[in-house]
Design a protein around this motif. Structure first.
Motif, PDB file in Angstrom:
ATOM      1  N   GLY A   9       5.892  -1.730  11.420  1.00 29.69           N
ATOM      2  CA  GLY A   9       4.696  -2.560  11.326  1.00 29.69           C
ATOM      3  C   GLY A   9       4.941  -3.953  11.882  1.00 29.69           C
ATOM      4  N   GLY A  10       3.870  -4.722  11.970  1.00 30.17           N
ATOM      5  CA  GLY A  10       4.011  -6.085  12.465  1.00 30.17           C
ATOM      6  C   GLY A  10       2.695  -6.683  12.878  1.00 30.17           C
ATOM      7  N   TYR A  94      -0.217   0.541   6.107  1.00 30.20           N
ATOM      8  CA  TYR A  94      -0.175   1.949   6.489  1.00 30.20           C
ATOM      9  C   TYR A  94       0.879   2.670   5.659  1.00 30.20           C
ATOM     10  CZ  TYR A  94      -3.286   1.193  10.418  1.00 30.20           C
ATOM     11  OH  TYR A  94      -4.398   0.912  11.189  1.00 30.20           O
ATOM     12  N   TYR A  95       0.457   3.793   5.070  1.00 32.09           N
ATOM     13  CA  TYR A  95       1.331   4.590   4.228  1.00 32.09           C
ATOM     14  C   TYR A  95       1.500   5.980   4.830  1.00 32.09           C
ATOM     15  CZ  TYR A  95       0.086   1.141   0.630  1.00 32.09           C
ATOM     16  OH  TYR A  95      -0.119  -0.015  -0.075  1.00 32.09           O
ATOM     17  N   GLY A 114       5.279   6.791   0.784  1.00 34.09           N
ATOM     18  CA  GLY A 114       6.158   5.687   1.121  1.00 34.09           C
ATOM     19  C   GLY A 114       5.633   4.383   0.532  1.00 34.09           C
ATOM     20  N   GLN A 115       6.359   3.306   0.793  1.00 39.67           N
ATOM     21  CA  GLN A 115       6.013   2.015   0.201  1.00 39.67           C
ATOM     22  C   GLN A 115       4.988   1.250   1.035  1.00 39.67           C
ATOM     23  OE1 GLN A 115       8.558   2.463   2.151  1.00 39.67           O
ATOM     24  NE2 GLN A 115       8.538   0.690   3.526  1.00 39.67           N
ATOM     25  N   GLY A 116       4.764   1.679   2.264  1.00 39.97           N
ATOM     26  CA  GLY A 116       3.761   1.048   3.108  1.00 39.97           C
ATOM     27  C   GLY A 116       4.342   0.084   4.120  1.00 39.97           C
ATOM     28  N   ALA A 117       3.650  -0.056   5.241  1.00 38.76           N
ATOM     29  CA  ALA A 117       4.031  -0.995   6.295  1.00 38.76           C
ATOM     30  C   ALA A 117       2.793  -1.775   6.717  1.00 38.76           C
ATOM     31  CB  ALA A 117       4.618  -0.258   7.495  1.00 38.76           C
ATOM     32  N   GLN A 118       2.922  -3.086   6.788  1.00 40.13           N
ATOM     33  CA  GLN A 118       1.777  -3.927   7.144  1.00 40.13           C
ATOM     34  C   GLN A 118       1.576  -3.938   8.655  1.00 40.13           C
ATOM     35  OE1 GLN A 118      -0.411  -5.874   5.081  1.00 40.13           O
ATOM     36  NE2 GLN A 118      -1.510  -5.989   7.037  1.00 40.13           N
ATOM     37  N   VAL A 119       0.347  -3.700   9.063  1.00 39.21           N
ATOM     38  CA  VAL A 119      -0.066  -3.839  10.454  1.00 39.21           C
ATOM     39  C   VAL A 119      -1.185  -4.871  10.505  1.00 39.21           C
ATOM     40  CG1 VAL A 119      -1.171  -2.710  12.414  1.00 39.21           C
ATOM     41  CG2 VAL A 119       0.597  -1.508  11.113  1.00 39.21           C
TER      42      VAL A 119
END
Length: 123
Positions: A9-10, A94-95, A114-119
Protein backbone atom coordinates in the motif's frame (compact mmCIF):
# COMPACT_ATOMS: atom_id res chain seq x y z
CA UNK A 1 -5.16 -22.21 9.95
CA UNK A 2 -4.15 -19.49 7.49
CA UNK A 3 -2.42 -16.25 8.38
CA UNK A 4 -2.48 -13.39 5.88
CA UNK A 5 -0.25 -10.33 5.63
CA UNK A 6 -0.85 -7.51 3.15
CA UNK A 7 1.86 -5.25 1.76
CA UNK A 8 2.36 -2.75 -1.04
CA UNK A 9 0.00 0.00 0.00
CA UNK A 10 0.93 3.65 -0.13
CA UNK A 11 0.22 7.08 -1.56
CA UNK A 12 -0.21 7.54 -5.30
CA UNK A 13 -1.61 10.22 -7.58
CA UNK A 14 -4.81 9.68 -9.49
CA UNK A 15 -4.13 7.72 -12.66
CA UNK A 16 -1.21 5.90 -11.08
CA UNK A 17 -0.71 2.25 -10.15
CA UNK A 18 0.00 0.13 -7.11
CA UNK A 19 0.36 -3.58 -6.55
CA UNK A 20 -0.81 -5.14 -3.32
CA UNK A 21 0.48 -8.48 -2.13
CA UNK A 22 -1.15 -10.90 0.28
CA UNK A 23 1.33 -13.38 1.70
CA UNK A 24 -0.09 -16.43 3.42
CA UNK A 25 1.22 -19.02 5.81
CA UNK A 26 -0.28 -22.46 6.08
CA UNK A 27 0.01 -25.57 3.95
CA UNK A 28 -3.63 -25.41 2.83
CA UNK A 29 -3.41 -21.95 1.26
CA UNK A 30 -3.91 -23.33 -2.25
CA UNK A 31 -7.32 -24.71 -1.23
CA UNK A 32 -8.77 -21.28 -0.48
CA UNK A 33 -10.51 -18.69 -2.55
CA UNK A 34 -8.81 -15.38 -1.75
CA UNK A 35 -10.69 -12.12 -1.80
CA UNK A 36 -9.75 -8.47 -1.56
CA UNK A 37 -12.10 -6.18 0.32
CA UNK A 38 -11.73 -2.48 0.97
CA UNK A 39 -13.04 -0.06 3.54
CA UNK A 40 -13.12 3.67 2.98
CA UNK A 41 -13.45 6.06 5.93
CA UNK A 42 -16.98 6.05 7.29
CA UNK A 43 -18.11 3.27 4.98
CA UNK A 44 -18.70 -0.46 5.23
CA UNK A 45 -16.10 -2.94 4.10
CA UNK A 46 -16.92 -3.91 0.51
CA UNK A 47 -15.91 -6.62 -1.91
CA UNK A 48 -13.38 -5.64 -4.57
CA UNK A 49 -12.03 -8.81 -6.20
CA UNK A 50 -11.56 -12.55 -5.65
CA UNK A 51 -9.72 -15.45 -7.19
CA UNK A 52 -10.52 -19.15 -7.00
CA UNK A 53 -8.17 -21.67 -5.42
CA UNK A 54 -6.72 -22.67 -8.78
CA UNK A 55 -6.58 -19.16 -10.19
CA UNK A 56 -8.80 -20.17 -13.09
CA UNK A 57 -11.68 -17.92 -12.02
CA UNK A 58 -11.57 -14.27 -11.05
CA UNK A 59 -14.31 -11.93 -9.92
CA UNK A 60 -14.50 -8.15 -9.67
CA UNK A 61 -16.93 -5.57 -8.45
CA UNK A 62 -18.10 -3.33 -11.28
CA UNK A 63 -16.24 -0.25 -10.09
CA UNK A 64 -12.80 -1.90 -10.50
CA UNK A 65 -13.38 -4.00 -13.63
CA UNK A 66 -10.87 -3.18 -16.32
CA UNK A 67 -8.57 -1.41 -13.85
CA UNK A 68 -7.71 -4.05 -11.21
CA UNK A 69 -6.29 -7.51 -11.82
CA UNK A 70 -6.12 -10.25 -9.22
CA UNK A 71 -3.68 -13.14 -9.56
CA UNK A 72 -2.07 -15.79 -7.39
CA UNK A 73 1.10 -17.82 -7.16
CA UNK A 74 0.37 -20.87 -5.04
CA UNK A 75 4.03 -21.89 -5.07
CA UNK A 76 4.78 -18.64 -3.25
CA UNK A 77 1.59 -18.64 -1.16
CA UNK A 78 0.85 -15.15 -2.45
CA UNK A 79 -2.04 -13.33 -4.06
CA UNK A 80 -1.61 -10.04 -5.87
CA UNK A 81 -3.91 -7.15 -6.69
CA UNK A 82 -2.60 -4.97 -9.50
CA UNK A 83 -4.39 -1.65 -9.41
CA UNK A 84 -4.12 0.64 -12.44
CA UNK A 85 -5.79 3.94 -13.35
CA UNK A 86 -6.39 4.60 -9.68
CA UNK A 87 -9.07 7.08 -8.70
CA UNK A 88 -9.51 9.16 -5.57
CA UNK A 89 -12.52 7.02 -4.70
CA UNK A 90 -10.26 3.94 -4.52
CA UNK A 91 -8.78 5.36 -1.32
CA UNK A 92 -9.37 2.78 1.43
CA UNK A 93 -7.81 0.18 3.65
CA UNK A 94 -7.48 -2.99 1.58
CA UNK A 95 -7.85 -6.38 3.24
CA UNK A 96 -7.20 -9.82 1.86
CA UNK A 97 -9.22 -12.72 3.19
CA UNK A 98 -9.56 -16.47 2.69
CA UNK A 99 -12.65 -18.62 2.33
CA UNK A 100 -13.57 -22.19 1.45
CA UNK A 101 -17.12 -21.15 0.57
CA UNK A 102 -18.54 -20.30 -2.83
CA UNK A 103 -20.03 -16.88 -2.07
CA UNK A 104 -16.84 -14.99 -2.89
CA UNK A 105 -18.45 -11.55 -2.47
CA UNK A 106 -19.94 -12.20 0.96
CA UNK A 107 -17.74 -10.76 3.68
CA UNK A 108 -19.23 -12.97 6.41
CA UNK A 109 -18.18 -16.12 4.54
CA UNK A 110 -14.48 -15.32 4.83
CA UNK A 111 -12.80 -17.03 7.75
CA UNK A 112 -9.30 -15.54 7.79
CA UNK A 113 -8.35 -11.87 7.38
CA UNK A 114 -5.17 -9.85 7.10
CA UNK A 115 -4.52 -6.66 9.04
CA UNK A 116 -5.07 -4.37 6.06
CA UNK A 117 -2.99 -2.06 3.88
CA UNK A 118 -3.72 1.63 3.37
CA UNK A 119 -4.09 2.89 -0.18
CA UNK A 120 -4.41 6.63 -0.62
CA UNK A 121 -5.04 8.20 -4.03
CA UNK A 122 -4.55 11.94 -4.27
CA UNK A 123 -6.09 14.23 -6.88
Amino acid sequence: QVQLVESGGGLVQAGGSLRLSCAASGRTFSSYTIGWFRQAPGKDREFAAAISWSGSSTYYTDSVKGRFTISRDNAKNTVYLQMNSLKVEDTAVYYCAATLKYNYAVRADYRYWGQGAQVTVSS
